[in-house]
Design a protein around this motif. Structure first.
Motif, short mmCIF file in Angstrom:
data_model
loop_
_atom_site.label_atom_id
_atom_site.label_comp_id
_atom_site.label_asym_id
_atom_site.label_seq_id
_atom_site.Cartn_x
_atom_site.Cartn_y
_atom_site.Cartn_z
N LYS A 424 0.85 -1.12 -0.14
CA LYS A 424 0.12 -0.10 -0.13
C LYS A 424 0.82 1.39 -0.08
CE LYS A 424 -3.75 -0.41 2.69
NZ LYS A 424 -4.54 -0.62 3.99
N GLY A 428 -1.78 7.16 0.16
CA GLY A 428 -2.83 6.78 -0.71
C GLY A 428 -4.27 6.94 -0.17
N GLY A 430 -8.51 5.39 -1.73
CA GLY A 430 -9.48 4.94 -2.72
C GLY A 430 -8.77 3.58 -3.35
N ILE A 432 -6.13 3.00 -4.56
CA ILE A 432 -5.19 3.38 -5.60
C ILE A 432 -3.65 2.85 -5.34
CG2 ILE A 432 -4.24 5.35 -7.18
CD1 ILE A 432 -6.53 7.07 -6.70
N GLY A 433 -3.17 2.02 -6.23
CA GLY A 433 -1.81 1.45 -6.19
C GLY A 433 -1.84 0.26 -5.32
N CYS A 450 3.23 -0.51 -7.35
CA CYS A 450 2.75 0.34 -6.20
C CYS A 450 3.42 1.65 -5.95
CB CYS A 450 2.68 -0.42 -4.84
SG CYS A 450 1.82 0.57 -3.42
N LYS A 453 2.47 4.25 -8.99
CA LYS A 453 1.03 4.88 -8.84
C LYS A 453 1.19 5.67 -7.81
CE LYS A 453 -1.76 1.53 -11.37
NZ LYS A 453 -3.23 0.68 -11.27
N TYR A 457 -0.09 9.48 -8.31
CA TYR A 457 -1.27 9.96 -7.93
C TYR A 457 -1.17 10.78 -6.59
CZ TYR A 457 -3.89 7.20 -11.10
OH TYR A 457 -4.41 6.39 -12.12
N ARG A 500 -12.01 -3.05 -7.53
CA ARG A 500 -10.58 -2.28 -7.38
C ARG A 500 -10.69 -1.61 -6.36
NH1 ARG A 500 -12.64 -0.10 -13.13
NH2 ARG A 500 -12.54 1.76 -11.78
N GLN A 502 -12.54 -0.13 -4.43
CA GLN A 502 -13.44 0.86 -4.37
C GLN A 502 -15.00 0.48 -4.18
OE1 GLN A 502 -12.57 3.36 -7.94
NE2 GLN A 502 -11.61 4.78 -6.65
N ASP A 676 -14.33 11.00 -12.07
CA ASP A 676 -14.75 9.70 -11.54
C ASP A 676 -16.25 9.36 -12.28
OD1 ASP A 676 -14.54 7.99 -8.96
OD2 ASP A 676 -16.87 8.43 -9.30
#
Length: 1563
Positions: A424, A428, A430, A432-433, A450, A453, A457, A500, A502, A676
């Motif tokens: 992780k 970060g 959401g 992401i990554g 990871c 990203k 981001y 994903r 989310q 989004d």
């Protein structure tokens, strides 16, 4: 909230009575009728109710008390809860009976005296009170299955805030009304001081008491020092004091004045919402309720997004995360506070710190908190220090060097018990990554992915590892803190169903804790959350996330939970917490952050939970269950890939009190890939989880969103899943869902594949709405016939090169039309099968259908085929049709041709299943169910013979007979710039019988505007165009002949380079041919109905191609043009010439007056009379006419003509003419008509740059020299005798002074045709020759005497003089006066007045209009025909002089035009013929290892995308783009290989069949 006054009334016992109810009642809003032993006399009860009935504003409630006969209910009594419940039911029931008798509802219950105090401080006794109230509510039977439509409890409880009155009311879902007492005092602990004295009340003290409470939400205790926070919605007064009437009147006066002050006083609070989409709108709604001004920001893509329309102000920004720009906007617009919403900058501590430095309030946590918790490893370390369990993982962040990180991670993995693990990003959110890693081989790559990203981001590439638990739940605890250590929690949310990483479904509370055995875990979870937030004195809303292990009930690890992270913002899923607590978290955030401004809006708060000392005044007591689903524009079958496009239809669920929808989309919203893909949140509330699921199922089944692919189908599948229903939903749950949409997935869209139905919007041609529909109606109907649909069912029209389609479900189809190559790839097969056309085909689920191009297009004719699907395609209707109308982006699928990654939804059809396939061995044989025999299949050609009827503007008055026959016998060639709007033809110019068009225009092809029949051959100047299904419906050019309706299908198969001749026939032959087409379809139907029996073929069908393609269905007598005039009849009536002109076999054109005569508005009124008498004025709401004759369909009126549309099968041409003659004689001319009309003021920019750009484009692509080029406005002036330096200003004044009367609606999409009411303003100009292919929307032009406003970007022939505001709104989203059933602005007999504005002003006005914020200036008026007649009859010397100059100038300009046309002829301009030298070189001889790619259509090479030696991949590599038929056609290869030769160059003109490339094939 609407503050009220309540008062106890009807208090009496025998002859004794308290209070003056009759005088008090006008001053109160709620009355509490004594109904108990304390003072409840039955006669007095009924008398009080009857008295209350006289006042419509009064609501009646029950006032039960203890059976204290001596103290009238004021003394304490010992009673258990059951006794209390029984005594209340007894008393309220008695009152309810009296209320029912008077038909008055029971509004509330308020306990009296000691019962009030007892229930306020004792939970069990208050439970008894609430249970008693429930006996009288709509849902009193708790065991009953509550229907979704039944409202929850409607009887309210009045009591003390923050007491058990409020707590228990929440517990039992009873609406609660907190009160404060105006005529009683409070001690310094906030307890009421109840006295039995009945002395007069001090009025001044009451006024002070009430004013402080209203303005500051506090009261002063009886020690005159202690300030007490008070929350109330009603003010209580008593009727049993000596001056009670004076008290009631005084309190009412104070309250009224306070309300007036609050309404009139504005506040200076302005909140900027730094977000978009549904969250921005959700915040705006709370701000509006609190009457706080809002300002939003938007990017160019979001210019007309709903959040910009809902806010008070909106400002353009380059990006939602541009901190400097947002700060500048805040300062320039005097912003008080900023709400970040979710995402974007909501957790950017640097942004928050800058706001704090600028003294702009951030509605959310402080910057230090955001900074610390933005780093996940910081939060993990803090939790560890507080002895809160954390997920086993890295002890520190992994090193920056990937190899070192790999070694450290391996060590950490060993420490935590091995794989699987999660990698992780510390900064970060959401998901992401985030990377799942199962072994050492995946570890290094996962670290790199990871980190990359995270850097991209979050601008922070620090990462760490955590143990991954597949069987776990994602649990959140919502907290709220005041920054001083006071923290409350608001329950759990479960967010385990994710894709994903989310969330897509959230619930509150978590299903895991619905099992009472888990309550100890829940308490521990809450304690950890509060301890964590208290440790940092958390401020505002926040969410603490936990991972909870759920292997199975007997597993020792089940129930263990671990801290994950802290989110320092409002969560997207906050709505479910609000639903079960009946709160507004955005309101909480605002009142905490704006506490210094709170006095300006505290009276509007739903929950006033922050007192003046900043303490939280709230008791958590949730009720029921809430579920939220997120509707995303994404494709669940392709890894949840975002789906962009146009929302073309929305059907929201019915309105229910338990349903909440947070959304930002409307019909017409364009979903882009920039942001989004969340479209909406659907939130439901239920008494329990099963109830909430039932309700969610209901609304999901009601919800329809058409346009981009959504996850709605997936959500419906989940809500039927057994594991979901029992709450067994861990974070891996989504992987268990097998979702198959009912539809067709588009792998390749093809050149132009659209959805069409038949006959389209034919009924709306009269309003200039193009019918659309299939170009080849015969093939279209044949496809539907074969597959088993109704002939008008929507199907795919495929042009040039077809789509590649994946069928998710088994289905029957049929493909007809031009001979295309069609292949089918079956599931689990490596090779494709070639499929026949004109056959009923079974397509098994999972198959891929590949429709390629016309086979050997140089020998086989046609360019379109039709794919019909059994049951049709489930797309919404637009203006009564499903046909795609590309010009206005409506109809069909998203108003456009299909593209890759589209999903075509199908109707559920139980007949489409695999039972048609016996077994896999017979699969191929089972695909073909029926094939039309070869000997009755039409074989399309490249040279066509199309049958026409002469008229309406044929011989002998427009073109003489000899020249007309020359035109008919000409071998015309199809121009490459042909399309669904019209087929342009290349050939000789006509020899006109007349020199000009009179007041219709100076060119002989110009006429007074009239309606066009479908299939008319329309000479726009000297170039003929076949008017097709998307062509103009009205205009001012002659139409010498019209294609018969039963031969129009051939037009749909014409392609660039084809040739054709027109074959003139008689009306009788046209009717005979119509019958032949019907017989042909009926014969095919018999073959299908009786298959496999042999059906005898009619002899006339022995050579179907000779019969229908070459029209040899009657004795081929020589056509006698002398006996077939287009002018069927003419006569005079009341000295007015009336002519009936043939316009094909389904239309009749009635003309009044000479074709070159001056405009006469009286004739237009006569046409209106006739149209009205025939019942042919279309109702704008139903879009239907009420014809007086069977067979009449509709009509199109113009200044001197009426085009009547009729069905010749039910109403013959002769019968119609005879009937019209009769009407003319019977119906008197009425000159004294007063017509209701509207006067509309429109802003206009004259001589604008948009028109100039359109003219430049015309000069580059169509004609470089003309009398009207390069400046149309100057030409208008010169053509009307206005010449000189000031010519443009003079003509501009005339255009602005004129009042333009709309006398026709047509051409394109409700385009108005208008003329000046005053003859002195009537100008005259010829139209373009030939017409433009491009005109900007809103352009204003002149043609003949008429002015038109082009509603959309379209072709056109009028001389452009300016541009105005929008007159068309496809989905009616602009608002008044547009509607979804009338998207055009102007109606017949409207009067237009232009008002000059600058280009910049017009740009701003157009933006406002598009956003729905422009107020169109419209006033109602009356049009008096006598007044118009008087104007037209005036003989004015100045007018005569102007007309003379006008006549001379027009002759001069016509001479210039004639010379220029001769120059074009001598230079062999592209006006006449396509250049044919594009491919004259000999093709080199090729061996079997090479393949030539040929042009499937003629046109211009727009671009070449490849080079010699490039690798070519079948169906993927784009070789070149051809601009043909107003379409960009991409050419791809049907083989793999290497490019070795290119024949073409950019901008080169080519013909169909020309070689383009040579490819060396792969071996």
């Amino acid at each position: 909230m609407d503050l009220t006054i309540n008062c106890d009334m009807g208090e009496s016992y025998g002859i004794w009575k308290m209070g003056n109810d009759e005088e008090i009642m006008p001053h109160v809003h709620l009355i509490n009728v004594a109904c108990g032993f304390h003072a409840g006399d039955p006669n007095e009860m009924r008398k009080t109710i009857k008295l209350a009935k006289q006042y419509s504003h009064i609501k009646v409630g029950a006032h039960p008390g203890l059976p204290d006969l001596q103290g009238f209910g004021r003394r304490e009594m010992t009673m258990n809860p059951d006794e209390i419940e029984n005594i209340i039911v007894y008393q309220v029931g008695a009152l309810r009976a009296f209320l029912n008798k008077e038909d008055v509802p029971l509004h509330h219950v308020k306990p009296h005296g000691s019962l009030y105090n007892m229930t306020a401080r004792d939970e069990l006794k208050c439970d008894a009170l609430c249970k008693a109230i429930l006996q009288f509510s709509n849902n009193h039977n708790v065991n009953k299955n509550i229907d979704d439509d039944v409202t929850d409890n409607n009887i309210k409880l009045i009591g003390l805030a923050n007491s058990y009155h409020e707590i228990c009311a929440k517990k039992y879902n009873i609406p609660f009304i907190p009160e404060f007492f105006a005529d009683l005092e409070y001690d310094n602990n906030g307890k009421l001081i109840i006295t039995r004295k009945h002395d007069p009340i001090n009025i001044n003290k009451v006024i002070e008491h009430v004013e402080i409470a209203l303005n500051e939400n506090k009261i002063i205790a009886n020690d005159n020092t202690t300030e007490l926070f008070i929350r109330f919605e009603t003010i209580c007064i008593h009727s049993d004091t000596p001056n009670s009437v004076e008290v009631a009147k005084t309190v009412n006066d104070v309250l009224k004045q306070w309300k007036v002050n609050k309404r009139t006083q504005g506040n200076n609070i302005k909140i900027l919402i730094a977000n978009r989409g549904e969250i921005a709108i959700r915040i705006i709604e709370t701000c509006k309720r609190l009457k706080l001004k809002t300002i939003t920001i938007y990017t160019e893509q979001d210019e007309y997004s709903l959040h910009t329309l809902k806010s008070d102000e909106s400002v353009l920004i380059s990006d939602y995360t541009n901190i400097d720009e947002i700060l500048e906007i805040c300062k320039n617009n005097h912003v008080t506070a900023l709400h970040p919403g979710c995402g974007f900058l909501s957790e950017n501590y640097e942004f928050v710190r800058k706001l704090e430095n600028e003294k702009i309030i951030f509605i959310g946590p402080k910057s230090e908190i955001i900074q610390n918790f933005g780093l996940k490893h910081y939060a993990r370390n803090l939790a560890k220090q507080l002895n809160i369990p954390i997920v086993p993982g890295s002890t520190t962040l992994l090193p920056k060097n990937d190899d070192e990180a790999f070694q450290i991670a391996k060590n950490d993995i060993d420490e935590i018990g091995g794989y699987p693990i999660l990698i992780k990003a510390t900064g970060g959110g959401g998901g992401i990554g985030m990377q799942i890693c199962n072994n050492d081989d995946e570890l290094l790559l996962s670290i790199q992915q990871c980190r990359n990203k995270a850097s991209l981001y979050f601008n922070n590439n620090d990462i760490y590892i955590e143990k991954y638990y597949p069987n776990s739940r994602h649990i959140e605890v919502q907290i709220f803190g005041n920054g001083s250590g006071e923290i409350i929690h608001l329950g759990t949310r479960e967010c385990s169903i994710q894709r994903r990483y989310q969330k897509i479904i959230e619930e509150s509370p978590s299903p895991f804790f619905l099992n009472n055995n888990n309550n100890n875990i829940l308490d521990e979870l809450y304690n950890c959350a509060i301890k964590f937030a208290q440790s940092v004195n958390y401020y505002s809303v926040g969410t603490i996330e936990f991972l909870l292990i759920d292997n199975d009930p007997n597993d020792n690890d089940t129930g263990k939970f671990y801290f994950l992270e802290m989110n320092t913002r409002l969560q997207i899923e906050h709505g479910i917490t609000e639903m079960i607590n009946n709160i507004d978290l955005v309101e909480w955030m605002i009142q905490l952050s704006l506490k210094d401004y709170k006095f300006q809006f505290n009276h509007l708060l739903l929950n006033n939970i922050i007192d003046f000392n900043n303490h939280i005044q709230y008791v958590y007591l949730p009720n029921g269950h809430s579920i939220e689903v997120r509707i995303y524009a994404e494709d669940p079958n392709h890894d949840y890939m975002p789906s962009s496009g146009l929302i073309t239809f929305i059907k929201w669920p019915n309105h229910y009190h338990w349903l909440r929808i947070d959304t930002w989309i409307t019909v017409g919203t364009k979903i882009t890939s920039n942001y989004d893909p969340l479209l909406a949140k659907i939130i439901v509330y239920g008494n329990n989880r099963n109830h909430a699921i039932k309700r969610m199922n209901k609304v999901l089944n009601q919800l329809i969103i058409s346009g981009p692919i959504t996850n709605l189908g997936l959500l419906k599948t989940i809500f039927q899943n057994e594991d979901f229903l029992i709450g067994n939903t861990t974070t891996t749950f989504i992987k268990s869902i097998n979702y198959i949409p009912n539809g067709i997935y588009v792998l390749r869209g093809g050149t132009e594949t659209t959805i069409q139905d038949y006959p389209g919007r034919l009924d709306l041609r009269v309003y200039g709405i193009q019918p659309c529909g299939p170009m080849d109606q015969l093939s279209f109907q044949l496809a539907n016939l074969i597959v088993g649909n109704q002939l008008n069912t929507e199907a795919l029209e495929i042009t040039h090169y077809g789509p590649k389609l994946l069928f998710y479900n088994s289905i029957h189809i049929a493909i007809t039309g031009a001979l295309f190559k069609i292949e089918l790839l079956l599931p689990n097969s490596r090779s494709s099968l070639e499929l026949p056309m004109n056959a009923k085909l079974f397509i098994p689920a999972g198959s891929i259908l590949d429709i390629q191009s016309v086979i050997n297009s140089t020998n086989n004719g046609g360019c379109r085929c039709y794919l019909a699907i059994l049951g049709g395609i489930d797309v919404p209707t637009y203006l009564n049709s499903k046909s795609t109308f590309i010009s206005c982006n409506a109809g069909g699928h998203q108003g456009r041709a299909l593209k890759s990654a589209d999903l075509l939804p199908l109707f559920t059809n139980n007949n489409n299943n695999n039972s048609d396939v016996d077994d896999n061995n017979n699969l191929e044989k089972s695909l073909i169910k029926f094939v039309i025999p070869n000997d009755i299949t039409l074989k399309f050609i490249t040279h066509w013979e199309i049958q026409v009827l002469l008229g309406p503007h044929g011989n002998p008055d427009y073109i003489d007979n000899n020249n007309l026959m020359e035109l008919l016998n000409t071998k015309w060639k199809v121009h490459f710039s042909s399309n669904r709007m019209g087929i342009r033809l290349i050939g000789p110019r006509p020899k006109w019988e007349r020199l000009d068009g009179g007041e219709g225009g100076s060119h002989p092809s110009n006429i007074h505007d009239c309606g066009y029949a479908l299939g008319s051959i329309n000479f726009t100047g000297d170039m003929p165009i076949i008017l097709t299904v998307e062509g103009p419906t009205q205009g001012g050019f002659v139409c010498p002949f019209t294609i018969i309706s039963s031969d129009f299908w051939k037009v749909g198969q014409l392609k660039s380079g084809d040739t054709l001749i027109f074959k003139p026939i008689t009306m009788n032959h046209a009717l005979e041919h119509k019958k032949l087409i019907n017989d042909y379809l009926n014969y095919i139907k018999k073959l299908l109905d009786y298959c496999p029996l042999v059906i005898e073929k009619p002899k006339c069908f022995n050579d179907i191609n000779d019969l229908l393609l070459y029209n040899h269905y009657y004795k081929n007598d020589r056509f006698n043009i002398e006996n077939n005039l287009s002018l069927l009849l003419e006569y005079k009536h009341n000295d007015i010439l009336i002519q009936y002109r043939q316009a094909g076999d389904c239309y009749l054109l009635i003309e009044y007056g000479d074709s070159k005569s001056a405009i006469n508005l009286i004739l237009r009124m006569r046409i209106h009379q006739i149209q009205e008498y025939l019942g042919l004025i279309t109702d704008l709401k139903t879009m239907k006419t009420k014809p007086i004759l069977n067979g009449l369909i509709d009509s199109a009126p113009a200044i001197r003509s009426l085009l009547v549309h009729y069905d010749p099968i039910h109403l013959s041409q002769n019968t119609l003419i005879e009937y019209l003659q009769t009407i003319e004689k019977l119906l008197p001319f009425d000159n004294n008509i007063n017509l209701p009309c509207r006067k509309i003021y429109l802003p206009i920019t004259l001589n604008d740059h948009w028109s100039s750009e359109a003219i430049e484009y015309y000069m580059k692509t169509i004609r470089s020299k003309a009398s009207y080029l390069p400046n149309n406005l100057k030409f208008i002036a010169n053509n009307n005798g206005i010449i000189g330096e000031n010519d443009i200003n003079q003509i501009s004044d005339i255009l602005l002074e004129a009042q333009w009367l709309v006398i026709g609606i047509g051409f394109y999409l409700g385009c108005p045709f208008a003329i000046p009411i005053d003859p002195k303003h009537r100008l005259s100009v010829p139209k373009y020759n030939p017409a433009r292919t491009y005109t900007p929307d809103g352009s204003c032009g002149l043609g003949g005497n008429y002015m038109a406003i082009y509603p959309i970007e379209s072709p056109g022939g009028y001389q452009l003089f300016g541009r105005t505001i929008q007159t068309w709104s496809t989905f009616g989203t602009i608002g008044y006066p547009f509607t979804n059933y009338q998207p055009w602005l102007l109606n017949m007999f409207d009067i237009i007045q232009f008002q000059s504005v600058t280009e910049l002003e017009l740009q701003n006005l157009r933006r406002l209009a598009f956003a729905g914020k422009y107020q169109y200036q419209i006033t109602d008026s009356i049009l008096n025909i006598n007044n118009i007649k008087q104007l037209e009859d005036i003989v004015d010397e100045d007018l005569l002089s102007f007309k003379q100059k006008q006549c001379i100038a027009q002759k001069t300009m016509q001479q210039i035009e004639t010379l220029l046309l001769k120059e074009i002829d001598s230079n062999n301009d592209n006006y006449n013929e396509l250049s044919n030298d594009s491919q004259q070189q000999n093709l080199q001889e090729l061996d079997d290892n090479h393949k030539i790619i040929y042009a499937m259509v003629g046109g211009v090479i727009q671009s070449i995308s490849v080079h010699i030696d490039d690798k070519i991949i079948v169906d993927q590599t784009i070789l070149c783009t051809i601009q043909a038929m107003k379409t960009e056609i991409t050419i791809t290869s049907d083989c793999n290989g290497t490019l070795c030769h290119i024949y073409i160059e950019p901008n080169q003109l080519i013909n169909a069949g020309d070689p383009l490339f040579i490819i060396k094939l792969d071996q």
